[in-house]
Design a protein around this motif. Structure first.
Motif, PDB file in Angstrom:
ATOM      1  N   ALA A 215     -64.729 -38.330 -31.529  1.00 59.50           N
ATOM      2  CA  ALA A 215     -63.895 -39.755 -31.727  1.00 59.50           C
ATOM      3  C   ALA A 215     -63.207 -39.624 -33.123  1.00 59.50           C
ATOM      4  CB  ALA A 215     -64.962 -40.652 -31.483  1.00 59.50           C
ATOM      5  N   GLU A 216     -64.016 -39.369 -34.244  1.00 62.50           N
ATOM      6  CA  GLU A 216     -63.112 -39.423 -35.287  1.00 62.50           C
ATOM      7  C   GLU A 216     -61.829 -38.619 -35.464  1.00 62.50           C
ATOM      8  OE1 GLU A 216     -63.797 -38.653 -40.142  1.00 62.50           O
ATOM      9  OE2 GLU A 216     -65.385 -38.016 -38.671  1.00 62.50           O
ATOM     10  N   MET A 217     -61.936 -37.622 -34.973  1.00 60.89           N
ATOM     11  CA  MET A 217     -60.879 -36.752 -35.182  1.00 60.89           C
ATOM     12  C   MET A 217     -59.769 -37.024 -34.222  1.00 60.89           C
ATOM     13  SD  MET A 217     -61.406 -34.136 -37.499  1.00 60.89           S
ATOM     14  CE  MET A 217     -62.042 -35.618 -38.385  1.00 60.89           C
ATOM     15  N   GLY A 218     -59.858 -37.528 -32.879  1.00 65.71           N
ATOM     16  CA  GLY A 218     -59.054 -38.004 -31.874  1.00 65.71           C
ATOM     17  C   GLY A 218     -58.397 -39.259 -32.632  1.00 65.71           C
ATOM     18  N   LEU A 219     -59.121 -40.125 -33.134  1.00 70.19           N
ATOM     19  CA  LEU A 219     -58.402 -41.272 -33.886  1.00 70.19           C
ATOM     20  C   LEU A 219     -57.613 -40.721 -35.180  1.00 70.19           C
ATOM     21  CD1 LEU A 219     -61.310 -43.741 -33.329  1.00 70.19           C
ATOM     22  CD2 LEU A 219     -59.198 -43.799 -32.136  1.00 70.19           C
ATOM     23  N   ILE A 220     -58.077 -39.917 -35.720  1.00 72.35           N
ATOM     24  CA  ILE A 220     -57.414 -39.351 -36.989  1.00 72.35           C
ATOM     25  C   ILE A 220     -55.904 -38.966 -36.490  1.00 72.35           C
ATOM     26  CG2 ILE A 220     -57.335 -37.627 -38.784  1.00 72.35           C
ATOM     27  CD1 ILE A 220     -60.124 -38.331 -39.281  1.00 72.35           C
ATOM     28  N   GLU A 221     -56.038 -38.005 -35.523  1.00 75.71           N
ATOM     29  CA  GLU A 221     -54.627 -37.419 -35.081  1.00 75.71           C
ATOM     30  C   GLU A 221     -53.873 -38.406 -34.401  1.00 75.71           C
ATOM     31  OE1 GLU A 221     -53.399 -34.316 -31.180  1.00 75.71           O
ATOM     32  OE2 GLU A 221     -55.408 -35.009 -31.476  1.00 75.71           O
ATOM     33  N   ALA A 222     -54.440 -39.249 -33.638  1.00 76.53           N
ATOM     34  CA  ALA A 222     -53.702 -40.677 -33.151  1.00 76.53           C
ATOM     35  C   ALA A 222     -52.777 -41.207 -34.319  1.00 76.53           C
ATOM     36  CB  ALA A 222     -54.251 -41.572 -32.343  1.00 76.53           C
ATOM     37  N   GLU A 223     -53.609 -41.642 -35.463  1.00 70.99           N
ATOM     38  CA  GLU A 223     -53.187 -42.109 -36.451  1.00 70.99           C
ATOM     39  C   GLU A 223     -51.931 -41.561 -37.235  1.00 70.99           C
ATOM     40  OE1 GLU A 223     -54.166 -44.581 -40.684  1.00 70.99           O
ATOM     41  OE2 GLU A 223     -55.863 -43.738 -39.479  1.00 70.99           O
ATOM     42  N   ALA A 224     -52.417 -40.250 -37.445  1.00 71.84           N
ATOM     43  CA  ALA A 224     -51.349 -39.418 -38.112  1.00 71.84           C
ATOM     44  C   ALA A 224     -50.034 -39.167 -37.379  1.00 71.84           C
ATOM     45  CB  ALA A 224     -52.152 -37.854 -38.310  1.00 71.84           C
ATOM     46  N   LEU A 225     -50.159 -39.030 -36.278  1.00 72.33           N
ATOM     47  CA  LEU A 225     -48.863 -39.122 -35.047  1.00 72.33           C
ATOM     48  C   LEU A 225     -47.982 -40.196 -35.188  1.00 72.33           C
ATOM     49  CD1 LEU A 225     -50.313 -37.075 -32.228  1.00 72.33           C
ATOM     50  CD2 LEU A 225     -48.477 -36.106 -33.912  1.00 72.33           C
ATOM     51  N   ALA A 226     -48.768 -41.324 -35.119  1.00 68.29           N
ATOM     52  CA  ALA A 226     -48.227 -42.839 -35.429  1.00 68.29           C
ATOM     53  C   ALA A 226     -47.504 -43.054 -36.495  1.00 68.29           C
ATOM     54  CB  ALA A 226     -49.257 -44.041 -35.027  1.00 68.29           C
ATOM     55  N   GLN A 227     -48.111 -42.529 -37.737  1.00 67.53           N
ATOM     56  CA  GLN A 227     -47.551 -42.681 -39.022  1.00 67.53           C
ATOM     57  C   GLN A 227     -46.623 -42.021 -39.279  1.00 67.53           C
ATOM     58  OE1 GLN A 227     -48.290 -45.116 -40.755  1.00 67.53           O
ATOM     59  NE2 GLN A 227     -50.462 -45.702 -40.877  1.00 67.53           N
ATOM     60  N   ASP A 228     -46.377 -40.736 -38.663  1.00 66.57           N
ATOM     61  CA  ASP A 228     -45.337 -39.734 -38.655  1.00 66.57           C
ATOM     62  C   ASP A 228     -44.093 -40.020 -37.875  1.00 66.57           C
ATOM     63  OD1 ASP A 228     -44.061 -37.343 -40.130  1.00 66.57           O
ATOM     64  OD2 ASP A 228     -44.612 -36.267 -38.198  1.00 66.57           O
ATOM     65  N   GLY A 229     -44.402 -41.429 -37.102  1.00 67.36           N
ATOM     66  CA  GLY A 229     -43.045 -41.631 -36.398  1.00 67.36           C
ATOM     67  C   GLY A 229     -43.029 -40.983 -34.692  1.00 67.36           C
ATOM     68  N   GLN A 230     -44.343 -40.244 -34.590  1.00 69.20           N
ATOM     69  CA  GLN A 230     -44.204 -39.739 -33.347  1.00 69.20           C
ATOM     70  C   GLN A 230     -45.141 -40.519 -32.225  1.00 69.20           C
ATOM     71  OE1 GLN A 230     -45.563 -35.568 -33.368  1.00 69.20           O
ATOM     72  NE2 GLN A 230     -44.985 -35.629 -35.671  1.00 69.20           N
ATOM     73  N   VAL A 231     -44.434 -41.554 -31.893  1.00 68.65           N
ATOM     74  CA  VAL A 231     -45.095 -42.830 -31.370  1.00 68.65           C
ATOM     75  C   VAL A 231     -45.498 -42.357 -29.937  1.00 68.65           C
ATOM     76  CG1 VAL A 231     -44.954 -45.277 -30.482  1.00 68.65           C
ATOM     77  CG2 VAL A 231     -43.984 -44.695 -32.586  1.00 68.65           C
TER      78      VAL A 231
END
Length: 125
Positions: A1-17
C-alpha cells in the motif's frame, strides 16, 4: 500500500496526472469498486494524501507526511507538543499552531553517547 501511494504521489507531483490517477484507481478500487480519481493535479494529490491517511492510519507515516508537505496549521495539541505542567492542553491559537517544516520541535536529538564518542557531530538545537 505504501509503495503504491508513494508512486501515485510522485507521478502526480511530477505532472503525470493520468498515470498517477491510474495507479491510485488500481489501489483504491480493491476497496471501492466505483472509485474514480480526480482529474486535476491538485485535487489528485489531495486525494492521494487522504488515501494515505486512511490506509496507513496508526503506522506513524502522518507525521512525516506533514513535515514533508509543509502541511499547516498543525494541531500541536494532538501531538502532545503544547502541554502545560498540569497536563492540560494550552490554548495557543485554539490549539492550532503554525509549525514550519524545519521547526526545532521536529528535530530528533542525537544521543549523548554518540556526541561523546564523536565530537565532530553537532547536537541538534
Amino acid at each position: 500500500a505504501e509503495m503504491g501511494l508513494i508512486e501515485a504521489e510522485a507521478l502526480a507531483q511530477d505532472g503525470q496526472v493520468g498515470q498517477a490517477a491510474a495507479v491510485l484507481e488500481e489501489f483504491v478500487k480493491t476497496r471501492q469498486p466505483n472509485f474514480t480519481a480526480p482529474a486535476t493535479g491538485t485535487a489528485l494529490v489531495k486525494e492521494i494524501w487522504k488515501q494515505r491517511r486512511i490506509e496507513l492510519w496508526g503506522e506513524g507515516f502522518r507525521f512525516f507526511d506533514i513535515v514533508r508537505s509543509f502541511a499547516s496549521p498543525l494541531n500541536t495539541n494532538t501531538l502532545g507538543l503544547n502541554r502545560t505542567s498540569t497536563g492540560a492542553s494550552s490554548s495557543i491559537a485554539g490549539g492550532l499552531t503554525q509549525l514550519g517544516q524545519y521547526n526545532t520541535q521536529f528535530l530528533w536529538r542525537i544521543p549523548a553517547s554518540e556526541t561523546n564518542v564523536n565530537r565532530d557531530i553537532p547536537q541538534n538545537p
